[in-house]
Design an enzyme around this catalytic site. Structure first.
Site, mmCIF file in Angstrom:
data_model
loop_
_atom_site.group_PDB
_atom_site.id
_atom_site.type_symbol
_atom_site.label_atom_id
_atom_site.label_comp_id
_atom_site.label_asym_id
_atom_site.label_seq_id
_atom_site.Cartn_x
_atom_site.Cartn_y
_atom_site.Cartn_z
ATOM 1 N N GLY A 58 23.917 21.629 -31.961
ATOM 2 C CA GLY A 58 24.623 21.159 -33.143
ATOM 3 C C GLY A 58 25.887 21.940 -33.430
ATOM 4 O O GLY A 58 26.607 22.356 -32.514
ATOM 5 N N THR A 100 31.052 24.745 -32.767
ATOM 6 C CA THR A 100 30.198 23.797 -32.047
ATOM 7 C C THR A 100 29.282 24.549 -31.095
ATOM 8 O O THR A 100 29.676 25.528 -30.456
ATOM 9 C CB THR A 100 31.044 22.783 -31.268
ATOM 10 O OG1 THR A 100 31.862 23.464 -30.303
ATOM 11 C CG2 THR A 100 31.948 21.995 -32.211
ATOM 12 N N GLY A 156 43.001 15.531 -20.002
ATOM 13 C CA GLY A 156 43.755 16.529 -20.753
ATOM 14 C C GLY A 156 43.271 16.492 -22.187
ATOM 15 O O GLY A 156 43.043 15.410 -22.752
ATOM 16 N N LYS A 157 43.108 17.657 -22.808
ATOM 17 C CA LYS A 157 42.542 17.691 -24.159
ATOM 18 C C LYS A 157 43.393 16.914 -25.148
ATOM 19 O O LYS A 157 42.866 16.225 -26.031
ATOM 20 C CB LYS A 157 42.357 19.142 -24.621
ATOM 21 C CG LYS A 157 41.359 19.930 -23.782
ATOM 22 C CD LYS A 157 40.971 21.226 -24.439
ATOM 23 C CE LYS A 157 40.054 21.009 -25.612
ATOM 24 N NZ LYS A 157 38.764 20.421 -25.239
ATOM 25 N N ALA A 193 34.084 15.519 -21.991
ATOM 26 C CA ALA A 193 34.990 15.219 -23.106
ATOM 27 C C ALA A 193 34.298 15.226 -24.458
ATOM 28 O O ALA A 193 34.885 14.772 -25.446
ATOM 29 C CB ALA A 193 35.667 13.876 -22.872
ATOM 30 N N ALA A 194 33.077 15.743 -24.527
ATOM 31 C CA ALA A 194 32.344 15.710 -25.789
ATOM 32 C C ALA A 194 33.084 16.446 -26.901
ATOM 33 O O ALA A 194 33.142 15.980 -28.046
ATOM 34 C CB ALA A 194 30.953 16.309 -25.604
ATOM 35 N N GLY A 195 33.658 17.594 -26.574
ATOM 36 C CA GLY A 195 34.397 18.354 -27.579
ATOM 37 C C GLY A 195 35.625 17.616 -28.073
ATOM 38 O O GLY A 195 35.978 17.711 -29.258
ATOM 39 N N ASP A 196 36.270 16.878 -27.189
ATOM 40 C CA ASP A 196 37.450 16.110 -27.592
ATOM 41 C C ASP A 196 37.066 14.953 -28.505
ATOM 42 O O ASP A 196 37.747 14.668 -29.498
ATOM 43 C CB ASP A 196 38.188 15.584 -26.358
ATOM 44 C CG ASP A 196 38.738 16.705 -25.495
ATOM 45 O OD1 ASP A 196 39.042 17.781 -26.045
ATOM 46 O OD2 ASP A 196 38.849 16.511 -24.273
#
Length: 299
Positions: free
Chosen positions: A217, A212, A41-42, A242-245
């Site tokens: 980059g 993003t 979950g974010k 989960a890279a963005g989180d």
């Protein structure tokens, strides 16, 4: 340096993750190779990521009364997150079905479960937001809840970081309370109606934003300042789930510690890169030493 206090308002899901050489097309069945069940979950991911990046963090959200809910609370608490305000709602917890392909790409289906019932913030929950240095929120819980938290933060001088994901309409009242917006190309287009190569369009909505771009980059834009491109840190990609989180949480922590935002975006890029080297969501979220190692790597 004082530890940054982060409050996260968002979702908690159980992630059911399967891997395969290639993602299935519509109507196609493929044989997978591995399966893991992990908390995600974010909201929960960003809370855990904030702690691993060096902050103290309180998580505000809802889990179900099912077995997934019991596991979610135990895992999030064990990660060092304050779950004293985490609600239990009768019924199912949120669940994410995650398929990961051989190149690290993914497809995700989320059923919100208890996250949809996370409404009507209590006085204690609002107080937790006001006591934080930074509020981090996303859009996997009702937008009315996010708006209430953002307005409470704004009234107390708490910085508001909104990761406007998944892409959905965002009311003007919420955008007016945002100090820093974090979006990917799809989310930026949903908010502005403009092409993703126009990051400055986001400044019509908020005073500062990060766009993003995955392996390309990110752009940092701020009113009355030139746009800055921050390159991605090159690593071997295993799973980008989960890279963005990891990026959003690290950005909030760095900003809360007093770093200039361009430097904070560079540090967040290192966090995102550290995350994609491992399979899974919460288990892949990097610790501060891993972020620092990639941040200090020569370009």
């Amino acid at each position: 340096m004082e530890q940054t206090r982060v409050a996260v308002v968002g979702s908690a899901n159980m992630d059911l993750v399967g891997t395969a050489a290639a993602l299935p097309r519509p109507g196609e069945t493929v044989l997978g190779s591995d399966f893991v069940m992990l908390p995600g979950g974010k909201g929960a991911n960003q809370a855990v990521a904030a702690v691993r990046a060096g902050a103290s963090c309180v998580f505000l959200g809802a889990i179900g009364s099912d077995a997934f809910g019991v596991t979610l609370r135990a895992r999030i608490t064990a990660a060092g997150v304050d779950t004293g305000h985490l609600r239990v709602v009768y019924g199912a917890s949120g669940v994410a079905l995650v398929m990961v392909g051989g190149a690290g790409e993914n497809a995700i289906l989320v059923t919100p479960g208890a996250n949809e019932a996370f409404t009507g913030l209590t006085g204690d929950e609002l107080a937790a937001v006001r006591e934080a240095d930074v509020l981090v929120a996303q859009l996997e819980v009702p937008v009315e809840t996010v708006t209430a938290a953002a307005l409470a933060a704004r009234s107390a001088g708490t910085r508001v970081v909104l990761n406007a994901a998944p892409a959905r309409p965002v009311p003007a009242e919420l955008l007016a309370a945002v100090d820093l917006l974090v979006v990917n190309e799809t989310e930026a287009h949903a908010l502005t109606g403009r092409a993703a190569d126009e990051p400055t369009a986001l400044l019509e909505l908020v005073p500062r934003a990060v766009l993003t771009l995955g392996g390309h980059g990110a752009w940092y834009v701020e009113r009355d300042r030139p746009a800055v491109h921050v390159p991605a840190v090159k690593v071997d990609v295993v799973d980008s789930t989960a890279a963005g989180d990891a990026f959003t949480a690290a950005l909030a922590v760095a900003w809360g510690e007093g770093r200039e935002l361009v430097e904070a975006v560079h540090w967040a890029a290192a966090a995102g890169a550290a995350c994609v080297r491992k399979l899974g969501a919460s288990v892949a979220l990097p610790r501060r030493v891993e972020i620092d190692e990639l941040f200090s790597r020569p370009a």
